[in-house]
Design a protein around this motif. Structure first.
Motif, PDB file in Angstrom:
ATOM      1  N   ALA A  52       0.824  -1.209   0.000  1.00 19.38           N
ATOM      2  CA  ALA A  52       0.000   0.000   0.000  1.00 19.38           C
ATOM      3  C   ALA A  52       0.860   1.261   0.000  1.00 19.38           C
ATOM      4  O   ALA A  52       0.591   2.214  -0.744  1.00 19.38           O
ATOM      5  N   ARG A  53       1.885   1.279   0.848  1.00 12.46           N
ATOM      6  CA  ARG A  53       2.743   2.468   0.915  1.00 12.46           C
ATOM      7  C   ARG A  53       3.342   2.793  -0.439  1.00 12.46           C
ATOM      8  O   ARG A  53       3.352   3.952  -0.886  1.00 12.46           O
ATOM      9  N   PHE A  64      -0.921   2.656   3.567  1.00 15.48           N
ATOM     10  CA  PHE A  64      -1.478   3.726   2.731  1.00 15.48           C
ATOM     11  C   PHE A  64      -1.250   5.085   3.390  1.00 15.48           C
ATOM     12  O   PHE A  64      -0.798   6.039   2.739  1.00 15.48           O
ATOM     13  N   TRP A 114      -2.687  -2.808   5.447  1.00 16.06           N
ATOM     14  CA  TRP A 114      -2.721  -2.119   4.146  1.00 16.06           C
ATOM     15  C   TRP A 114      -3.041  -0.640   4.329  1.00 16.06           C
ATOM     16  O   TRP A 114      -2.349   0.223   3.777  1.00 16.06           O
ATOM     17  N   PHE A 115      -4.065  -0.342   5.099  1.00 17.75           N
ATOM     18  CA  PHE A 115      -4.435   1.065   5.279  1.00 17.75           C
ATOM     19  C   PHE A 115      -3.408   1.806   6.137  1.00 17.75           C
ATOM     20  O   PHE A 115      -3.218   3.016   5.973  1.00 17.75           O
ATOM     21  N   LEU A 137      -5.318   5.645  -6.974  1.00 24.51           N
ATOM     22  CA  LEU A 137      -5.387   5.157  -5.600  1.00 24.51           C
ATOM     23  C   LEU A 137      -6.798   4.693  -5.249  1.00 24.51           C
ATOM     24  O   LEU A 137      -6.967   3.730  -4.500  1.00 24.51           O
ATOM     25  N   ARG A 178       2.269   1.926  -3.437  1.00 21.83           N
ATOM     26  CA  ARG A 178       1.262   2.417  -4.373  1.00 21.83           C
ATOM     27  C   ARG A 178       1.145   3.938  -4.270  1.00 21.83           C
ATOM     28  O   ARG A 178       1.085   4.642  -5.273  1.00 21.83           O
ATOM     29  N   VAL A 179       1.103   4.421  -3.036  1.00 21.12           N
ATOM     30  CA  VAL A 179       1.028   5.869  -2.827  1.00 21.12           C
ATOM     31  C   VAL A 179       2.297   6.548  -3.340  1.00 21.12           C
ATOM     32  O   VAL A 179       2.235   7.599  -3.984  1.00 21.12           O
ATOM     33  N   VAL A 216      -7.722   1.045  -3.737  1.00 22.61           N
ATOM     34  CA  VAL A 216      -8.477   0.887  -2.488  1.00 22.61           C
ATOM     35  C   VAL A 216      -9.653  -0.058  -2.726  1.00 22.61           C
ATOM     36  O   VAL A 216      -9.903  -0.993  -1.941  1.00 22.61           O
TER      37      VAL A 216
END
Length: 299
Positions: free
Chosen positions: A224-225, A268, A264-265, A244, A227-228, A248
């Protein structure tokens, strides 16, 4: 990430290929077999280096060069250490330490591919298990039905790929902050944005044990990190919430583990508050190129 004019001169005779292998010291038998398959190539590499990524250096043949890292710098840091060490090569081949080169003409094929296309920046291998099966997720296309179809793509696999050092001089090395996960997408987007080509070549085969993505908290977190990080570093502003938002939604639909969703969050959120390197949004022409190649940068 440059937007300049590409060099169009070829490599000429005597292309210098270097091989880089990261190890955590946990696969000595597999590493020995991989090195034997490297040594057996009909067109030998100029240099082969093993990077011990925060572990003791394993016993290696005398022809193998070594880089010892005091701590685990991740895939990105370890590969960057290898690139620095192999700085005088024309091409660098990264290999997983539990892979195996089945054919002895792999290096010869690599040289032929790059000599034929001066704008070729990256070539990705086909990955197959011991039975010859290539998992769908190992084909770098959304339409992954035929793993034997070669061609231009928008990404490549970390387990086996070749980088042009001329390309690296223009677009930069691996993004250290990623540690691992999606670093290949970061590299591919930078290469394509600068006019280089990324090719999937199934004739280049790495045999690799069948695996599944690790479903543990750290995997979810860095997935997740990063992806951002990709969105922050490379996407035009209008595409950031689209990209994004899609991921999600996909994560909520696919993930059955509450612990995994929490991780995951958490990752994120970490992706927004931590440093990821400079922001250099890709050109809209690159967005359309990625879409034309079958994977627009929103999924």
């Amino acid at each position: 990430m440059g937007h300049g004019v590409l060099q169009t001169d070829g490599y000429g005779a005597g292309v210098k290929l270097g091989v880089a292998i990261l190890t955590m010291g946990t696969r000595p038998k597999e590493l020995a077999e991989l090195l034997a398959s490297v040594r057996a190539q009909t067109a030998p590499a100029v240099r082969t280096v093993v990077v011990a990524n925060g572990c003791a250096m394993p016993d290696l043949p005398p022809w193998v060069e070594t880089v010892q890292l005091a701590e685990n710098l991740g895939v990105t840091g370890g590969r960057n250490a290898a690139l620095e060490y192999l700085g005088d090569m024309d091409l660098v081949l990264d290999l997983d330490d539990d892979g195996l080169l089945v054919s002895d003409d792999v290096f010869a094929t690599i040289t032929t591919l790059f000599e034929a296309d001066p704008q070729l920046g990256i070539v990705g291998f086909r990955i197959a298990d011991e039975t010859g099966v290539t998992q769908r997720r190992h084909v770098p296309r959304l339409r992954a039905g035929d793993p034997m179809r070669a061609g231009l793509v928008t990404g490549f696999l970390g387990g086996a790929h070749v980088l042009s050092t001329r390309m690296l001089e223009e677009v930069g090395h691996w993004p250290d902050a990623f540690f691992f996960a999606h670093e290949e997408t970061d590299m591919a987007w930078r290469a394509i944005d600068s006019g280089w080509r990324v090719r999937y070549e199934p004739r280049l085969l790495l045999q690799h044990p069948r695996t599944s993505p690790a479903r543990h908290a750290f995997f979810y977190q860095v997935n997740a990190r990063n992806r951002v990080y990709l969105a922050r570093r490379h996407l035009p502003a209008v595409l950031v919430p689209v990209y994004l938002g899609v991921w999600v939604a996909l994560t909520l639909a696919r993930t059955r583990s509450l612990a995994g969703l929490r991780a995951w969050f958490g990752g994120f959120a970490e992706g927004w508050r931590t440093e990821c390197g400079p922001r250099r949004p890709m050109r809209w022409g690159t967005v359309f190129t990625l879409a034309r190649l079958g994977r627009p940068p929103v999924i």
